[in-house]
Design a protein around this motif. Structure first.
Motif, PDB file in Angstrom:
ATOM      1  N   ALA A 299      -2.793  -5.257 -13.072  1.00 65.22           N
ATOM      2  CA  ALA A 299      -3.787  -6.036 -12.327  1.00 65.22           C
ATOM      3  C   ALA A 299      -4.205  -5.340 -11.041  1.00 65.22           C
ATOM      4  O   ALA A 299      -4.756  -5.971 -10.135  1.00 65.22           O
ATOM      5  CB  ALA A 299      -3.233  -7.404 -12.011  1.00 65.22           C
ATOM      6  N   GLY A 300      -3.923  -4.052 -10.825  1.00 68.90           N
ATOM      7  CA  GLY A 300      -4.349  -3.314  -9.647  1.00 68.90           C
ATOM      8  C   GLY A 300      -3.188  -3.041  -8.716  1.00 68.90           C
ATOM      9  O   GLY A 300      -2.023  -3.062  -9.121  1.00 68.90           O
ATOM     10  N   THR A 301      -3.517  -2.814  -7.357  1.00 68.24           N
ATOM     11  CA  THR A 301      -2.497  -2.520  -6.363  1.00 68.24           C
ATOM     12  C   THR A 301      -2.702  -3.403  -5.148  1.00 68.24           C
ATOM     13  O   THR A 301      -3.763  -3.985  -4.947  1.00 68.24           O
ATOM     14  CB  THR A 301      -2.544  -1.049  -5.937  1.00 68.24           C
ATOM     15  OG1 THR A 301      -3.862  -0.783  -5.371  1.00 68.24           O
ATOM     16  CG2 THR A 301      -2.296  -0.111  -7.105  1.00 68.24           C
ATOM     17  N   GLU A 302      -1.657  -3.424  -4.245  1.00 71.28           N
ATOM     18  CA  GLU A 302      -1.727  -4.216  -3.018  1.00 71.28           C
ATOM     19  C   GLU A 302      -0.855  -3.531  -1.971  1.00 71.28           C
ATOM     20  O   GLU A 302       0.240  -3.059  -2.282  1.00 71.28           O
ATOM     21  CB  GLU A 302      -1.238  -5.630  -3.263  1.00 71.28           C
ATOM     22  CG  GLU A 302      -1.312  -6.517  -2.018  1.00 71.28           C
ATOM     23  CD  GLU A 302      -0.784  -7.916  -2.271  1.00 71.28           C
ATOM     24  OE1 GLU A 302      -0.827  -8.748  -1.342  1.00 71.28           O
ATOM     25  OE2 GLU A 302      -0.275  -8.158  -3.397  1.00 71.28           O
ATOM     26  N   THR A 303      -1.389  -3.455  -0.676  1.00 69.97           N
ATOM     27  CA  THR A 303      -0.636  -2.857   0.424  1.00 69.97           C
ATOM     28  C   THR A 303       0.002  -3.986   1.231  1.00 69.97           C
ATOM     29  O   THR A 303      -0.690  -4.891   1.705  1.00 69.97           O
ATOM     30  CB  THR A 303      -1.539  -2.017   1.322  1.00 69.97           C
ATOM     31  OG1 THR A 303      -2.155  -0.970   0.530  1.00 69.97           O
ATOM     32  CG2 THR A 303      -0.758  -1.389   2.454  1.00 69.97           C
ATOM     33  N   ILE A 304       1.337  -3.892   1.459  1.00 72.38           N
ATOM     34  CA  ILE A 304       2.063  -4.933   2.184  1.00 72.38           C
ATOM     35  C   ILE A 304       2.949  -4.275   3.215  1.00 72.38           C
ATOM     36  O   ILE A 304       3.267  -3.085   3.131  1.00 72.38           O
ATOM     37  CB  ILE A 304       2.923  -5.786   1.227  1.00 72.38           C
ATOM     38  CG1 ILE A 304       3.930  -4.892   0.490  1.00 72.38           C
ATOM     39  CG2 ILE A 304       2.045  -6.556   0.224  1.00 72.38           C
ATOM     40  CD1 ILE A 304       4.884  -5.672  -0.391  1.00 72.38           C
ATOM     41  N   LEU A 305       3.294  -5.064   4.325  1.00 68.94           N
ATOM     42  CA  LEU A 305       4.163  -4.598   5.390  1.00 68.94           C
ATOM     43  C   LEU A 305       5.596  -4.880   4.965  1.00 68.94           C
ATOM     44  O   LEU A 305       5.969  -6.024   4.713  1.00 68.94           O
ATOM     45  CB  LEU A 305       3.844  -5.294   6.701  1.00 68.94           C
ATOM     46  CG  LEU A 305       4.675  -4.856   7.914  1.00 68.94           C
ATOM     47  CD1 LEU A 305       4.421  -3.380   8.250  1.00 68.94           C
ATOM     48  CD2 LEU A 305       4.352  -5.739   9.133  1.00 68.94           C
ATOM     49  N   VAL A 306       6.404  -3.866   4.978  1.00 72.46           N
ATOM     50  CA  VAL A 306       7.789  -3.985   4.519  1.00 72.46           C
ATOM     51  C   VAL A 306       8.717  -3.654   5.664  1.00 72.46           C
ATOM     52  O   VAL A 306       8.509  -2.652   6.360  1.00 72.46           O
ATOM     53  CB  VAL A 306       8.068  -3.049   3.333  1.00 72.46           C
ATOM     54  CG1 VAL A 306       9.516  -3.143   2.895  1.00 72.46           C
ATOM     55  CG2 VAL A 306       7.132  -3.370   2.177  1.00 72.46           C
TER      56      VAL A 306
END
Length: 462
Positions: A299-306
């Protein structure tokens, strides 16, 4: 001339005188026994008396043997416990317990096993043991006093003065007691060679004796009936062999092969039968009954703060601690009461008013002052973070197929089929023994095959 009287002498007169002399001598011999005859008579009487004394001595010894055996048997544990209590043991019990050896009376017969007994009675301070012995023509007893005396070597012993009765012999016989130079015959005594017989006295060999009267015969005991001779019968046995073969019924026919042997009989038959050779399988799909499945799609990609690291960090807030910190001494003119502080009175002090405009007292109070400690608050938070790109997926449900129904139809063929039926047999061993009791050497039983078992028993009246 003078003539004398003629002499009248004849043979007849001589014979008459001789007969008178012979008769006189015969009467003297008959009335007065000779010394040797008296000696023989006394010896015979003494002989009978010695035999009687010998038998009485044996009887007394048997009584003493019973007494000694009973004394060793009646230990403290076996004696009666209460005053007046009696314990008893017969001669038969003593023989069974092997505390005395068997003995017989003067006739060689066994003494009475029941009426011969030992009986112990408890009195206040001692025990009295009665030992009674009864034989065929003799019966007597003695009493033994037992207790704990000063001269005892064991727990109890026999009292020194005992009551012992003289034995009584029931068949009475003349009693002759011999003493030095004195002889008693039928209650008559000879003293210094003077003999009294039947109240007649011989003095210095001058004898005047009347014929003795015949003593009365003692009563004879009833003769003991003779025991009949015991008859025996012997045991015979005959073994009867009823062993046989047992056969089972014929079994139902089946296609399972069976092999014949000496214990199994087999019979066969061949028939035309339908034989199952397989199945026809039919599968039907039902479209109204779908089967669902799921699959994962990209379903694509996502950028998150880890956050890479977490730690405790001061928040800047302060809170009261749980300890007191000493501040020092301070003077107050009123009792201090400030939150976060505690005070300990030390003493009063007289001072001038520090504030002359509002001075109500010149007496001050010195207190020790403590202040509640404080601590900084902290929080657990992320101290190192970064951005990361992750793939997104999704699950999709779809129809993967439909439910199916499978049916099987059997397929037969007609073939010749061999079937088997069988029956079994087993050998049953059945040997019995027939036992009979009969006379010795019973020809009828021996001819019929019976044999001796070696057992015999006394024949009883039926």
């Amino acid at each position: 001339m003078y003539e004398g009287k003629p002499t009248n002498f004849s043979v007849r007169n001589v014979m008459i005188q001789f007969l008178f002399v012979a008769l006189f001598i015969f009467i003297l011999i008959w009335l007065f026994p000779m010394k040797s005859d008296l000696k023989n008579a006394l010896n015979g009487i003494n002989k009978e008396n010695n035999v009687s004394v010998f038998y009485d001595q044996i009887f007394n010894n048997n009584v003493v043997a019973m007494k000694d055996a009973a004394k060793s048997y009646y230990t403290t544990e076996r004696l009666p416990k209460t005053v007046g209590e009696t314990v008893k043991m017969t001669l038969g019990d003593m023989l069974n317990q092997k505390i005395i050896l068997p003995f017989v009376d003067r006739k060689g017969e066994q003494c009475d096993l029941v009426d011969s007994y030992v009986e112990v009675v408890k009195h206040k301070n001692e025990f009295v043991m009665k030992v009674n012995l009864k034989c065929a023509d003799q019966e007597n007893y003695l009493l033994v006093y037992m207790g704990c005396y000063d001269y005892c070597q064991t727990a109890i012993c026999e009292k020194q003065p005992t009551d012992v009765k003289q034995p009584v012999v029931y068949p009475s016989k003349p009693v002759v007691n011999n003493t030095v130079n004195n002889t008693t015959i039928n209650n008559n005594t000879t003293i210094n060679n003077n003999t009294t017989i039947n109240n007649n006295i011989t003095n210095n060999n001058n004898v005047v004796i009347n014929p003795p009267s015949k003593p009365e015969e003692p009563e004879k005991p009833d003769p003991k009936p003779e025991e009949p001779e015991k008859e025996y019968e012997w045991e015979y046995v005959k073994k009867i062999d009823n062993s046989h073969w047992e056969e089972s019924d014929w079994s139902e026919y089946s296609t399972t092969p069976v092999k014949a042997d000496k214990y199994t009989a087999v019979r066969t038959k061949t028939t035309q039968q339908k034989v199952l050779v397989g199945y026809n399988v039919t599968t039907t799909t039902d479209k109204s009954k779908p089967i669902y499945a799921t699959k994962v799609l990209d379903a694509g990609t996502e950028t998150i703060l880890v956050c890479n690291k977490y730690d405790y960090v001061t928040s800047g807030e302060v809170t009261t601690g749980d300890q007191w910190e000493y501040v020092g001494l301070d003077t107050y003119y009123e009792k201090p009461n400030q939150a976060g502080y505690k005070y300990e009175f030390v003493r009063f002090v007289d001072e001038g008013c520090r504030n002359s405009n509002n001075c109500s007292s010149t007496v001050g109070m010195i207190f020790k002052v403590w202040k509640k400690s404080t601590k900084n608050l902290s929080e657990y938070k992320c101290v190192d973070s970064s951005y990361q790109t992750i793939k997104l997926t999704t699950e999709v449900k779809y129809v993967s197929g439909y439910e199916t129904t499978t049916s099987k139809t059997p397929v037969y063929e007609t073939r010749e089929v061999k079937t088997y039926s069988y029956k079994t047999r087993k050998y049953v061993s059945d040997i019995t023994e027939d036992k009979k009791w009969s006379i010795y050497n019973d020809k009828k039983l021996l001819d019929a095959g019976y044999q001796y078992t070696g057992e015999k028993r006394e024949k009883t009246e039926k």
